[in-house]
Design an enzyme around this catalytic site. Structure first.
Site, short mmCIF file in Angstrom:
data_model
loop_
_atom_site.label_atom_id
_atom_site.label_comp_id
_atom_site.label_asym_id
_atom_site.label_seq_id
_atom_site.Cartn_x
_atom_site.Cartn_y
_atom_site.Cartn_z
N MET A 34 0.80 -1.22 0.00
CA MET A 34 0.00 0.00 0.00
C MET A 34 0.84 1.28 0.00
SD MET A 34 -3.40 -0.72 2.18
CE MET A 34 -3.05 -2.12 3.21
N ASP A 53 11.71 3.60 4.02
CA ASP A 53 11.50 2.17 4.31
C ASP A 53 12.81 1.59 4.81
OD1 ASP A 53 10.85 -0.79 3.91
OD2 ASP A 53 9.06 0.09 3.03
N TYR A 167 -1.13 -7.52 17.18
CA TYR A 167 -1.52 -6.65 16.06
C TYR A 167 -2.75 -5.82 16.42
CZ TYR A 167 -2.44 -5.29 11.21
OH TYR A 167 -2.65 -4.57 10.06
N THR A 202 -1.88 -7.61 -0.56
CA THR A 202 -0.45 -7.28 -0.58
C THR A 202 0.29 -8.47 0.03
OG1 THR A 202 -0.33 -6.40 1.67
CG2 THR A 202 -1.03 -4.84 -0.05
N1 LIG Z 1 -2.79 -5.71 3.69
C1 LIG Z 1 -3.82 -5.67 4.53
O1 LIG Z 1 -4.76 -6.48 4.44
C2 LIG Z 1 -3.88 -4.61 5.61
C3 LIG Z 1 -5.13 -4.39 6.21
C4 LIG Z 1 -5.25 -3.39 7.18
C5 LIG Z 1 -4.15 -2.63 7.52
N2 LIG Z 1 -2.95 -2.86 6.92
C6 LIG Z 1 -1.83 -1.98 7.31
O2 LIG Z 1 -1.41 -1.27 6.16
C7 LIG Z 1 -0.03 -0.94 6.27
C8 LIG Z 1 0.70 -1.36 5.01
O3 LIG Z 1 0.48 -2.75 4.83
P1 LIG Z 1 0.83 -3.51 3.46
O4 LIG Z 1 -0.23 -4.52 3.28
O5 LIG Z 1 1.15 -2.55 2.37
O6 LIG Z 1 2.18 -4.26 3.97
P2 LIG Z 1 3.51 -4.70 3.18
O7 LIG Z 1 4.10 -5.78 4.06
O8 LIG Z 1 3.23 -4.99 1.75
O9 LIG Z 1 4.45 -3.40 3.28
C9 LIG Z 1 4.88 -2.92 4.51
C10 LIG Z 1 6.15 -2.11 4.30
O10 LIG Z 1 6.56 -1.57 5.58
C11 LIG Z 1 7.96 -1.69 5.67
N3 LIG Z 1 8.42 -1.67 7.06
C12 LIG Z 1 8.30 -2.67 7.98
N4 LIG Z 1 8.90 -2.29 9.13
C13 LIG Z 1 9.39 -1.04 8.94
C14 LIG Z 1 10.10 -0.12 9.75
N5 LIG Z 1 10.48 -0.42 11.00
N6 LIG Z 1 10.43 1.09 9.24
C15 LIG Z 1 10.09 1.40 7.96
N7 LIG Z 1 9.45 0.57 7.14
C16 LIG Z 1 9.08 -0.65 7.62
C17 LIG Z 1 8.28 -3.00 4.95
O11 LIG Z 1 9.65 -3.08 4.57
C18 LIG Z 1 7.31 -2.94 3.76
O12 LIG Z 1 7.90 -2.30 2.64
C19 LIG Z 1 0.45 -1.63 7.56
O13 LIG Z 1 0.45 -0.68 8.61
C20 LIG Z 1 -0.61 -2.69 7.82
O14 LIG Z 1 -0.73 -2.99 9.20
C21 LIG Z 1 -2.79 -3.84 5.98
#
Ligand SMILES: NC(=O)c1ccc[n+]([C@@H]2O[C@H](COP(=O)([O-])OP(=O)(O)OC[C@H]3O[C@@H](n4cnc5c(N)ncnc54)[C@H](O)[C@@H]3O)[C@@H](O)[C@H]2O)c1
Length: 265
Positions: A34, A53, A167, A202
């Protein structure tokens, strides 16, 4: 407000490629998923973006694809020095008007069997990370004349979920952080809102099972772009009357009891 007023003009801009023109927006966790999608939409809406990142190669690759409107830095959201450098890099791109606290990690286990060290680490990234980001970026947003912060929570911040205590507690905490920051920073002209995606396709959900959940009213999988549209709205002047608010985008997963309808013709 008359249709020709400048305030109306600001709202109308959400529907144009200039919705975010003239501003720099910081997006954490921008290497993929995202975060990368939000960065693309911000640039498409006329904004500039500073991507951060821990995945340096990934985030630089996303920024390279976006051209002159984007830059990337190594950013660990749990590290204050890293945040200081990221905000300085964003200031170099122009007026910092937005921050999207998107980086997040997952933690599993029930309250009785979760790993406490992992619990702490999930809280460090998902809660302390956004707090440090807000503290580092707020002065830059203030200096730009105000701005907007979007904290990424989850539908997991609205309910309890079995075997997800680490979480779930972080995503609830993001709501409290959002409301506190909305009040604390309002006098600087900074709005702070949280967003609550349902299951979005994702890498984050790899291994968690079906993309479309049983109670989901809209029977298509959520995509990053579905959330990015909301992020652009919240960063833009079109949402100027929203702060401390919570936006659920989950395909109707938690609207209520679901009863499957007959197949559409
Ligand atoms: N995918 C889903 O279904 C979903 C649903 C609700 C909320 N979310 C939230 O959306 C956000 C993005 O999720 P996504 O699905 O794109 O995840 P993703 O795993 O595809 O991407 C997450 C990114 O965060 C980076 N990251 C992790 N730890 C880090 C740190 N300490 N400092 C900087 N960067 C860091 C990772 O390297 C990665 O590039 C998250 O906060 C997640 O909790 C996701």
């Amino acid at each position: 407000m008359s249709p020709g007023s400048s305030e109306q003009g600001n709202i109308d801009r959400i529907f144009t490629p200039e919705a975010l023109a003239g501003g720099v927006h910081i997006v954490t966790g921008g290497a993929k998923g995202m975060g990368a999608s939000h960065a693309r939409r911000i640039v498409a809406a006329g904004g500039r973006v500073l991507l951060g990142d821990i995945d340096v190669a990934g985030v630089k690759s996303v920024a390279d694809d976006l051209g002159d409107a984007a830059a990337a830095v190594e950013l660990d959201v749990t590290d204050e020095d890293s945040w200081t450098a990221a905000v300085a890099a964003a200031r170099e791109l122009g007026d910092v008007r937005g921050l999207v606290n998107n980086a997040g990690i997952f933690g599993s286990g029930s309250v009785t069997d979760l790993d406490v060290d992992e619990f702490r680490q999930v809280h460090r990234v998902n809660v302390e990370g956004p707090l440090l980001g807000i503290r580092a970026a707020a002065p830059a947003l203030r200096d730009a004349g105000g701005g907007s912060i979007v904290n990424v929570s989850s539908i997991a911040g609205m309910i309890g979920i079995a075997d997800r205590a680490a979480y779930v507690t972080t995503k609830w905490a993001v709501r409290g952080l959002t409301r506190s920051a909305a009040i604390d920073l309002g006098h600087w002209g900074i709005r702070v809102n949280s967003i609550h995606p349902g299951r979005i396709e994702t890498d984050f959900i790899a291994g968690l099972g079906a993309s479309i959940l049983p109670n989901q009213v809209i029977r298509t999988p959520g995509q990053p772009a579905d959330i990015s549209a909301l992020v652009v709205f919240l960063l833009s002047a079109a949402s100027r009357f929203s702060t401390g608010a919570e936006y659920v985008v989950d395909g109707g997963r938690y609207v209520g009891e679901y009863r499957p309808a007959p197949e559409r013709p």
